[in-house]
Design an enzyme around this catalytic site. Structure first.
Site, PDB file in Angstrom:
ATOM      1  N   CYS A 100       0.852  -1.183   0.000  1.00 15.27           N
ATOM      2  CA  CYS A 100       0.000   0.000   0.000  1.00 15.27           C
ATOM      3  C   CYS A 100       0.887   1.232   0.000  1.00 15.27           C
ATOM      4  CB  CYS A 100      -0.905  -0.005   1.234  1.00 15.27           C
ATOM      5  SG  CYS A 100      -2.013   1.411   1.326  1.00 15.27           S
ATOM      6  N   HIS A 142      -9.035  -3.885  -1.939  1.00 16.45           N
ATOM      7  CA  HIS A 142      -8.052  -3.083  -1.195  1.00 16.45           C
ATOM      8  C   HIS A 142      -8.375  -1.588  -1.324  1.00 16.45           C
ATOM      9  CE1 HIS A 142      -3.739  -2.116   0.030  1.00 16.45           C
ATOM     10  NE2 HIS A 142      -4.192  -0.964  -0.439  1.00 16.45           N
ATOM     11  N   GLU A 143      -8.601  -1.128  -2.573  1.00 16.35           N
ATOM     12  CA  GLU A 143      -8.846   0.307  -2.778  1.00 16.35           C
ATOM     13  C   GLU A 143     -10.153   0.751  -2.125  1.00 16.35           C
ATOM     14  OE1 GLU A 143      -6.471   2.020  -3.587  1.00 16.35           O
ATOM     15  OE2 GLU A 143      -5.267   0.368  -4.351  1.00 16.35           O
ATOM     16  N   HIS A 146     -10.124   1.546   1.528  1.00 16.62           N
ATOM     17  CA  HIS A 146      -9.660   2.890   1.900  1.00 16.62           C
ATOM     18  C   HIS A 146     -10.838   3.854   2.075  1.00 16.62           C
ATOM     19  CE1 HIS A 146      -5.282   2.615   1.765  1.00 16.62           C
ATOM     20  NE2 HIS A 146      -5.319   2.004   0.592  1.00 16.62           N
TER      21      HIS A 146
HETATM   22 NI    NI Z   1      -3.637   1.083  -0.256  1.00 15.20          NI
END
Ligand code: NI
Length: 177
Positions: A100, A142-143, A146
């Site tokens: 990341c 994953h994105e 966020h």
């Molecule tokens: Ni990330």
């Protein structure tokens, strides 16, 4: 446009939920995405979420071209995804290594849903509806995490599988998510 500074883990802004984008195709949105692209490219990232540059909006970008340095990495189309909604057909999980841009220099093994349906809109407001699996599914999960203030170590189940990239993968150039 400009490569912006990426917030690092420890910054409270990375833990806040992002707001939905209210209007598509605006000059402000285009400028934000251009900055995000420049930032991601400058740091050799596979994806970036707006909160990582301090903008609390539901905007993520991702994309992985075929790269001879990562022969086993699957290609992921360059995508701008706004206001994403995720579903997990089949409920099957698999482990995979992640990095990341907000945790430079480290990697961790993270369980993710193997299959993912993601919906949302592109920059112009056109609908996106894709069902994907494997690495593509991992990058999007994953994105989108966020946007909910979640960083990948918060998803890990075995902290022994967490370490410095140069130690874990001495022969690979870093590619971060
Ligand atoms: Ni990330």
């Amino acid at each position: 446009m400009t490569a912006r500074a990426v917030l690092k883990m420890g910054d409270a802004r990375l833990l806040e939920p992002a707001r939905p984008v209210a209007a598509f195709n605006t000059p402000e949105l285009h400028a934000l995405v251009a900055d995000m692209r420049d930032t991601m490219q400058a740091l050799n990232g596979a994806g970036l979420a707006a909160p990582q540059i301090g903008v609390g909006l539901q905007v993520v970008i991702f994309g992985v071209a075929k790269n001879p340095r990562y022969p086993e990495a699957e290609m992921v189309p360059d995508t701008v995804l706004l206001n994403p909604v995720l579903e997990y057909p089949g409920d099957e999980m698999e482990d995979g290594w992640e990095g990341c841009l907000s945790l430079p220099g480290v990697r961790g093994k993270v369980p993710r849903h193997k299959r993912l349906r993601y919906r949302g809109h592109d920059l112009a407001g056109q609908p996106i509806d894709r069902t994907v699996s494997g690495f593509h599914a991992r990058v999007v999960q994953h994105e989108c995490d966020h946007l909910n203030g979640i960083l990948y170590p918060m998803r890990m189940t075995d902290m022994r599988q967490f370490g410095f990239t140069e130690v874990l993968f001495p022969n690979l150039a870093p590619m971060e998510e």
